[in-house]
Design a protein around this motif. Structure first.
Motif, short mmCIF file in Angstrom:
data_model
loop_
_atom_site.label_atom_id
_atom_site.label_comp_id
_atom_site.label_asym_id
_atom_site.label_seq_id
_atom_site.Cartn_x
_atom_site.Cartn_y
_atom_site.Cartn_z
N MET A 152 0.80 -1.23 0.00
CA MET A 152 0.00 0.00 0.00
C MET A 152 0.84 1.29 0.00
O MET A 152 0.58 2.18 -0.82
CB MET A 152 -0.96 -0.04 1.19
N PRO A 153 1.88 1.43 0.87
CA PRO A 153 2.69 2.66 0.78
C PRO A 153 3.40 2.80 -0.57
O PRO A 153 3.60 3.91 -1.08
CB PRO A 153 3.72 2.53 1.92
N ILE A 154 3.76 1.64 -1.18
CA ILE A 154 4.40 1.66 -2.50
C ILE A 154 3.43 2.22 -3.53
O ILE A 154 3.81 3.02 -4.40
CB ILE A 154 4.88 0.24 -2.87
N CYS A 155 2.16 1.83 -3.43
CA CYS A 155 1.13 2.35 -4.36
C CYS A 155 0.94 3.86 -4.19
O CYS A 155 0.79 4.59 -5.18
CB CYS A 155 -0.21 1.65 -4.10
N ILE A 156 0.93 4.31 -2.94
CA ILE A 156 0.77 5.76 -2.69
C ILE A 156 1.96 6.53 -3.28
O ILE A 156 1.79 7.55 -3.94
CB ILE A 156 0.64 6.05 -1.17
N ALA A 157 3.18 6.01 -3.07
CA ALA A 157 4.38 6.67 -3.61
C ALA A 157 4.37 6.66 -5.14
O ALA A 157 4.77 7.64 -5.77
CB ALA A 157 5.63 5.97 -3.07
N HIS B 185 -7.09 -4.14 -15.93
CA HIS B 185 -5.67 -3.79 -15.80
C HIS B 185 -5.26 -2.71 -16.79
O HIS B 185 -4.53 -1.77 -16.43
CB HIS B 185 -4.79 -5.03 -16.02
N VAL B 186 -5.69 -2.84 -18.03
CA VAL B 186 -5.27 -1.88 -19.07
C VAL B 186 -5.80 -0.49 -18.75
O VAL B 186 -5.10 0.51 -18.94
CB VAL B 186 -5.74 -2.36 -20.46
N GLN B 187 -7.03 -0.42 -18.23
CA GLN B 187 -7.64 0.90 -17.98
C GLN B 187 -7.27 1.49 -16.63
O GLN B 187 -7.29 2.70 -16.46
CB GLN B 187 -9.17 0.79 -18.09
N ALA B 188 -6.92 0.66 -15.66
CA ALA B 188 -6.62 1.16 -14.31
C ALA B 188 -5.35 1.99 -14.29
O ALA B 188 -4.44 1.74 -15.09
CB ALA B 188 -6.48 -0.02 -13.34
N PRO B 189 -5.26 2.99 -13.38
CA PRO B 189 -3.97 3.67 -13.20
C PRO B 189 -2.94 2.67 -12.65
O PRO B 189 -3.31 1.60 -12.16
CB PRO B 189 -4.29 4.76 -12.17
N THR B 190 -1.67 3.01 -12.73
CA THR B 190 -0.60 2.07 -12.36
C THR B 190 -0.81 1.47 -10.97
O THR B 190 -0.78 0.24 -10.79
CB THR B 190 0.77 2.78 -12.42
N ALA B 191 -1.04 2.32 -9.97
CA ALA B 191 -1.20 1.81 -8.61
C ALA B 191 -2.45 0.94 -8.48
O ALA B 191 -2.47 -0.02 -7.70
CB ALA B 191 -1.27 2.97 -7.62
N GLY B 192 -3.48 1.24 -9.26
CA GLY B 192 -4.68 0.41 -9.27
C GLY B 192 -4.37 -0.99 -9.76
O GLY B 192 -4.83 -1.99 -9.20
N ASP C 110 3.13 11.65 -8.33
CA ASP C 110 3.10 12.63 -9.42
C ASP C 110 2.14 12.24 -10.54
O ASP C 110 1.66 13.08 -11.30
CB ASP C 110 4.50 12.80 -10.04
N ALA C 111 1.87 10.91 -10.66
CA ALA C 111 1.08 10.42 -11.80
C ALA C 111 -0.37 10.88 -11.72
O ALA C 111 -1.03 11.09 -12.74
CB ALA C 111 1.15 8.89 -11.85
N ILE C 112 -0.91 11.02 -10.49
CA ILE C 112 -2.32 11.42 -10.33
C ILE C 112 -2.37 12.91 -10.04
O ILE C 112 -1.81 13.39 -9.06
CB ILE C 112 -2.98 10.62 -9.17
N GLU C 113 -3.07 13.64 -10.92
CA GLU C 113 -3.11 15.10 -10.78
C GLU C 113 -4.52 15.62 -10.54
O GLU C 113 -4.69 16.72 -10.02
CB GLU C 113 -2.53 15.75 -12.04
N LYS C 114 -5.55 14.83 -10.91
CA LYS C 114 -6.91 15.32 -10.71
C LYS C 114 -7.58 14.58 -9.55
O LYS C 114 -7.36 13.39 -9.34
CB LYS C 114 -7.75 15.15 -11.99
N ARG C 115 -8.35 15.33 -8.78
CA ARG C 115 -9.12 14.77 -7.64
C ARG C 115 -8.24 13.90 -6.73
O ARG C 115 -8.60 12.78 -6.38
CB ARG C 115 -10.31 13.99 -8.17
N VAL C 116 -7.09 14.45 -6.36
CA VAL C 116 -6.11 13.69 -5.57
C VAL C 116 -6.67 13.27 -4.20
O VAL C 116 -6.50 12.11 -3.80
CB VAL C 116 -4.80 14.50 -5.41
N PRO C 117 -7.35 14.16 -3.44
CA PRO C 117 -7.85 13.72 -2.13
C PRO C 117 -8.79 12.51 -2.23
O PRO C 117 -8.70 11.57 -1.43
CB PRO C 117 -8.59 14.96 -1.59
N ILE D 256 -10.81 2.66 -11.08
CA ILE D 256 -10.76 2.41 -12.53
C ILE D 256 -11.64 3.41 -13.27
O ILE D 256 -11.24 4.01 -14.28
CB ILE D 256 -11.21 0.97 -12.87
N GLY D 257 -12.85 3.64 -12.76
CA GLY D 257 -13.85 4.46 -13.47
C GLY D 257 -13.52 5.94 -13.52
O GLY D 257 -13.90 6.62 -14.47
N ILE D 258 -12.81 6.46 -12.51
CA ILE D 258 -12.52 7.91 -12.47
C ILE D 258 -11.12 8.21 -12.98
O ILE D 258 -10.91 9.15 -13.75
CB ILE D 258 -12.70 8.46 -11.03
N TRP D 259 -10.12 7.41 -12.55
CA TRP D 259 -8.72 7.74 -12.88
C TRP D 259 -8.12 6.81 -13.93
O TRP D 259 -6.92 6.81 -14.14
CB TRP D 259 -7.87 7.69 -11.60
#
Length: 511
Positions: A93-98, A232-239, A102-109, A149-152
């Protein structure tokens, strides 16, 4: 039994929950730091859990039981198998957050809150000791992943998220009906008690199939695997990391916690169904992976093939098979997560996952090429990496149960080497003749910090697997004791323990 004197499992669940709520009320930068701090605290608690786990002690430890209403109770507790899967969750989980920094820029919270909620629900699945509490955590885990997956996600994220949600939800409706019948029959919803109940053999078949519908989709087994490559293809990397790393393991955990010990006769009856589906999955997924042009899709199909080793091992009905399957689950969680991170690193630079767009990266990104090679070799099952130990033990177990199944599984290993090495050759070697690829910088400090811990644990598990097997050994023995009366006759000519070359493994795992 709770060795620590405070409810550590409830704390593991509460910290990311409150952090998720806090993230929704702060700005993006603060949300990132809250998420990282909460996941690191949970990781520290996970290490405390491991340090205080009594390997020779009672099966269920750190038990908490608070009656809530009616039969429903907040019942928490873990055995060695749940311990290892919780550790995998809090480590990734901390690896996913790290990786998302920088990769996620919209709706970060909101993104950070979704990940923290995911951590809460994953730990709940592995720690729950009440049947319906398990079901709530198991199903609720769909919601944050669906949102991630649906938002990011990528261009077709809406299609992929709906497909993921519907597949996994439909399978679980049957499981709920089976759980209601079991609670009515046994007069309890407490999982440790249910694991010792002898359900009528004629009912076991239906119960097994109801649970199988849910766990097979989650694994995912062929032919209900088609949601996975899209997700997998559509999810962001950490997803993708958390989907491959932990969510797929819930299916394997369900088999060893419910299907095998609770329905031993039905499990033996369905032996060839599971073996047949696993054989098809290994060969089919490996051949499909060979022709992929998208890196993420190739690794997604390799996940289907690797998870077939888990079902092979679990349904081998012997110690080597089950211990091997559990090690494959842990190793796959680390290695596939690392491979998705490696794809994410170069995707962030060039914004494409087309394999043909790359080439020659070992010239300008040597640190990246070395780490990518290590994870590729671990995926192939090179001795000295985590991938080898689990697959070797699972194959040993499968061979005792069915030499034909072992033969097919071996072809999967050969094909696995083909598609992973083909991927690596096309990305890392060859001429560096594309200007935009040549301009890509090597790994940053943050990227090294996300990949190095994974590399260390992959090598640790490969060199000294006993530290991961020993907490689970007694629990595997408890499952085997339940399966003994229904165990199908194997066709292997060489029985474990009858030859000096096999005796160290036969008497308690790999050393």
């Amino acid at each position: 039994m709770n060795q620590l004197g405070f409810p550590i499992l409830t704390l593991l669940i509460a910290i990311p929950t409150f952090a998720a709520i806090a993230c929704l009320f702060v700005r993006a930068d603060m949300a990132r730091w809250i998420a990282l701090a909460a996941t690191l605290v949970d990781f520290a608690l996970g290490l405390l859990l491991w340090a205080n786990y009594d390997v020779g002690g009672p099966q269920w430890q750190f038990v908490e039981n608070v009656p809530l209403f009616g039969r429903f109770a907040w019942a928490m507790g873990i055995d060695g198998i749940a311990l290892m899967l919780i550790l995998l969750s809090v480590f990734l989980m901390p690896i996913c957050i790290a990786a998302s920094w920088d990769a996620i820029e919209k709706r970060v919270p909101e993104y950070m809150a979704a990940f923290l909620l995911m951590e809460t629900l994953m730990i709940g699945v592995f720690a729950a000791q009440d049947l319906f509490l398990f079901y709530i955590f198991f199903e609720a885990g769909l919601i944050p992943m669906y949102l991630i997956i649906g938002i990011w996600g990528g261009v077709d994220r809406i299609y992929a998220s709906y497909k993921f949600f519907l597949y996994t939800l439909l399978g679980s409706v049957l499981m709920l009906i089976a759980m209601l019948w079991m609670a009515q029959y046994a007069g309890t919803t407490y999982i440790p008690v249910l694991m010792a109940v002898d359900f009528p053999p004629e009912a076991q078949t239906w119960l097994f199939l109801a649970f199988f519908a849910s766990f097979a989709v989650k694994m995912p087994m062929w032919p209900v695997h088609t949601w996975l490559p899209d997700a997998h293809v559509q999810a962001p990397t950490a997803g993708s990391v958390i989907l491959a790393g932990v969510l797929l393991k819930m299916g394997g955990y369900g088999f060893i916690r419910f299907s095998l010990p609770m329905f031993p006769e039905a499990s033996a009856q369905m032996f060839w169904l599971v073996m047949g589906l696993s054989m098809v999955a290994i060969v089919y997924a490996s051949l499909v992976a060979l022709v992929q042009q998208d890196m993420k899709k190739l690794i997604a199909y390799s996940s289907v093939a690797h998870m077939a080793f888990v079902t092979f091992g679990l349904f081998a009905f012997n110690r080597q098979g089950i211990e091997g399957a559990l090690l494959v689950m842990l190793s796959h969680g680390l290695v596939s997560g690392a491979l998705f991170l490696c794809v994410g690193v170069i995707y962030d630079r060039l914004h494409t996952r087309e394999i043909a767009r790359y080439g020659g990266l070992s010239n300008n990104m040597p640190r990246y090429a070395v780490l990518f090679l290590l994870f590729t070799m671990a995926s192939v099952g090179l001795p000295g990496t985590s991938g080898f130990v689990g697959e070797f033990l699972a194959m040993l177990g499968v061979y005792q149960a069915s030499s034909w199944a072992a033969f097919v599984a071996t072809t999967g290993i050969i094909l696995g080497a083909a598609y992973m090495l083909y991927l690596y050759r096309r990305v890392a070697y060859g001429p560096l003749d594309k200007p935009d690829v040549a301009a890509m910088p090597d790994l940053s400090g943050r990227e090294i910090a996300t990949l190095a811990p994974l590399a260390a644990v992959v090598l640790w598990m490969g060199v000294y697997p006993e530290s991961f097997i020993s907490p689970m050994r007694a629990d595997v023995g408890a499952v085997l004791a339940r399966l003994e009366r229904a165990k199908p006759q194997g066709d292997a000519q060489l029985a474990a323990g009858h030859g000096p070359q096999l005796s160290p493994v036969a008497h308690g795992g790999a050393h």
